[in-house]
Design an enzyme around this catalytic site. Sequence first.
Site, PDB file in Angstrom:
ATOM      1  CE  LYS A  60       5.428 -22.148   1.859  1.00 33.22           C
ATOM      2  NZ  LYS A  60       5.424 -21.350   3.083  1.00 33.22           N
ATOM      3  CB  THR A  61       4.705 -27.050   1.923  1.00 37.93           C
ATOM      4  OG1 THR A  61       4.299 -25.838   2.530  1.00 37.93           O
ATOM      5  CG2 THR A  61       5.444 -27.901   2.932  1.00 37.93           C
ATOM      6  CG  ASP A 248       9.139 -22.455   4.301  1.00 41.29           C
ATOM      7  OD1 ASP A 248       8.661 -22.005   3.254  1.00 41.29           O
ATOM      8  OD2 ASP A 248       8.441 -22.989   5.186  1.00 41.29           O
ATOM      9  CD  GLU A 249       6.288 -18.765   5.052  1.00 44.72           C
ATOM     10  OE1 GLU A 249       6.175 -17.800   4.249  1.00 44.72           O
ATOM     11  OE2 GLU A 249       5.317 -19.415   5.474  1.00 44.72           O
ATOM     12  CD  GLN A 279       1.149 -15.762   1.327  1.00 42.46           C
ATOM     13  OE1 GLN A 279       0.795 -16.207   2.406  1.00 42.46           O
ATOM     14  NE2 GLN A 279       1.303 -16.524   0.265  1.00 42.46           N
ATOM     15  NE  ARG A 625      -4.039 -17.221   3.906  1.00 36.78           N
ATOM     16  CZ  ARG A 625      -3.046 -17.845   3.304  1.00 36.78           C
ATOM     17  NH1 ARG A 625      -2.661 -19.036   3.729  1.00 36.78           N
ATOM     18  NH2 ARG A 625      -2.436 -17.309   2.273  1.00 36.78           N
TER      19      ARG A 625
END
Length: 788
Positions: A60-61, A248-249, A279, A625
């Site tokens: 994503k980043t 973002d997010e 998420q 994770r």
Amino acid sequence: MSRDAAGAEAPSSTSIAARARAAVVPQAAGYLDGLNPEQRRAVEATEGPVLVLAGAGTGKTRVLTTRIAHLIAIGRARPFDILAVTFTNKAAREMKERIGALIGPAGEGMPWLGTFHAIGTKILRRHAELVGLRSDFTILGTDDQLRLLKQVIEAANIDEKRWPARGLAQAIDGWKNRGLAPEQVPAGEAGAFGFGKGGPLYAAYQERLRTLNAVDFGDLLLLCLKLWRDHPDVLASYQDRFRYILVDEYQDTNVAQYLWLRLLAQGRRNVCCVGDDDQSIYGWRGAEVDNILRFEHDFPGAVVVRLERNYRSTGHILAAASTLIARNEGRLGKTLHTEAAAGERVTVMGAWDSEEEARLLCESIESMQARGEPLSQVAVLVRISAQMREIEDRLVQLGLPYRVIGGPRFYERAEIRDALAYLRLTANPADDLAFERIINTPKRGLGDATLQALHGHARRQSVPLLQAARLIVETEELKPKPRSTLRALGQCFGRWAKLLEAQPHAEVAQTILEESGYTEMWQKERTADAAGRLENLKELVRSLEEFPDLPAFLEHISLVMDASEAEGGERVSLMTLHAAKGLEFDTVFLPGWEDGLFPNQRAIDESGRAGLEEERRLAHVGITRARKRAKISFAVNRRIHGLWSSTIPSRFIDELPESSVEVIEAPANFSYGPSRFDRQPTPFGSSYGTPGWQRAQANTAGQDRFGGQDRFGGQDRFGGGRRGGPQQIEGTLVAKSTGSPSSFAVGARIFHTKFGPGSVAAVDGNKLTVDFDKAGRKMVLDSFVQPA
DNA sequence: ATGAAGAAACGTCCG
DNA sequence: GTTTCTTCAT
């Protein structure tokens, strides 16, 4: 044109020209290399609204940063044309670094890359007068906010005991999260606090903020909305300025943020939101999953790109996470896949109680360490921080180094807040909240009486407290002792303010802390943590040097919550599931998978199915994770609010795909004997998930044969205690909690201060199960209720 | 003003 | 059960 050509040339790096060019603009070449087709699509769809659904570990980043680099590289935008918003400073910092790595110093100057709050602040400072503020307004932290609210509540003659400031703060934050100014709060809700005074109190609070020339975090967004609504020309200038908007997010945005974004995006409509509905775990903080679910509706013609190729975890881990999350109904739907090997299965293990769970978990870490696994790649993710203590105790016993992530934040520590109050008051003599905080810290004999007199004086003269202090010492109002102390204090601040013009601000800060006696206060204290506090103060002064002046520093500190924890070191990481979002580890331990704890009962009580789905997303975040190993565990007995109760394995465990899970039996232990698993659920292949089994389990649990904490008493107790045990344990528990069993009978009508009226559904000692008229079924202690 | 005893919380937490 | 805040007494 020519830039596109450069991009195309990049792969053939053999070309002399390309190599020569790369030496000048090394990062401009090949930044698209290595993106998979979906990622590339997300980067290259520059025009119009775009939603990137980026599953866990799908890069994503990388997409976000490459997209920015791309916009700049192809000449669509200059760095200052791009608005890029994140939620945390950490994310903003990371993005800056990565953009820098992609396109070099050209990316340094991205003035509009930051958190919602930082950007909101920047905008507000420019137009402060238009919303009734001065541009040097202060930003109140949570503690200041609470102190102010307390004053507001008292001023309204409301019993602060019955209606604590905390509750009002929550209500107001909730309204602000939804973008509601006092006059916009629905009438029904405004009455929810303090005998129907919620609305007026909110208005009074805003009034107080205004006179203090201060804002709270919610205002940073809310006032932007007001600014833009009242001044369309200002809005238009920002719509024009931000040619490209990136978020973002996105799944974490609340209504206020959504409105904020939508206003800006209505300009050029080049808005790209990146997020993962699976998420979204901050609903309790006002985040609206709906924002992301509704994106295509809000921005017609949006391009939606799904990133489903996971680069982090092994097959089994991904299968477990995907199967689990597929149970949620409110989601856009994605299926993560990987080219990595299946790897180890996700393990599920039951323990007798939470203490044994902690022991087994830590022993497992120890043996991993012995096998040469780096501890920095091991994490323990808990649902609630209360679970941490037992695990910490065990880690300490075994001598395993660990760190807790997301503990009390640096700036929230008392010593930092005190020090900041001194600095704030020096920079801004009108900061009454800061004045109140430090007037008697360190102790200098200025107590309530003095403060009261000061308040009176300040109000009569309508001047700030510090100014009032300087005036009052010229009168006879105070006794000689406080008068001289106060005079000295007033002079100190005057001197420090002057010093600020002559000396570097970090030195002045040092001087302030010493002359005020604040450092001395901690030096004299010989407690274990005093040294650490002094260390923190030093760190504070040190960080001051990184800023051009004191106001810049104060602004930064009010927005920056976490002083980035010292990274590195061979340590196990311990944190809540929430704190784990965005991190990854080779091995992840997930203890406490028990119904009630996880999924958390309160989440379900308060938000019903939506709450359960959010808990499930939390489980999904936890599992994803892990890169190589995910280890889930649960305890059959756990102490909840100090009382031992029997628990049922989390329903989420049943939702995992059997083919990717391995059930581990806890290693045999001398204190249990072979019969220990007689009553232990076998998570798979049995019917333990059925209501009948659960009832059976719940029933036996009431009569536990041995209390968890006495387990290590040895075989004698184990063997002999089987029959005598129950009474003994029950007796201890009851004696420790209230001393007498409940006087309430099933069916009785009761009243609880928090949940209101209800009727008793079941009685267990002094624990009541109550069906509340409003709040639903809850377990409460009888001491908290009274007959209705 | 300071310390001891009692009461109440005890869900996750960014800016 | 543990921690933190409040209140009360000195």
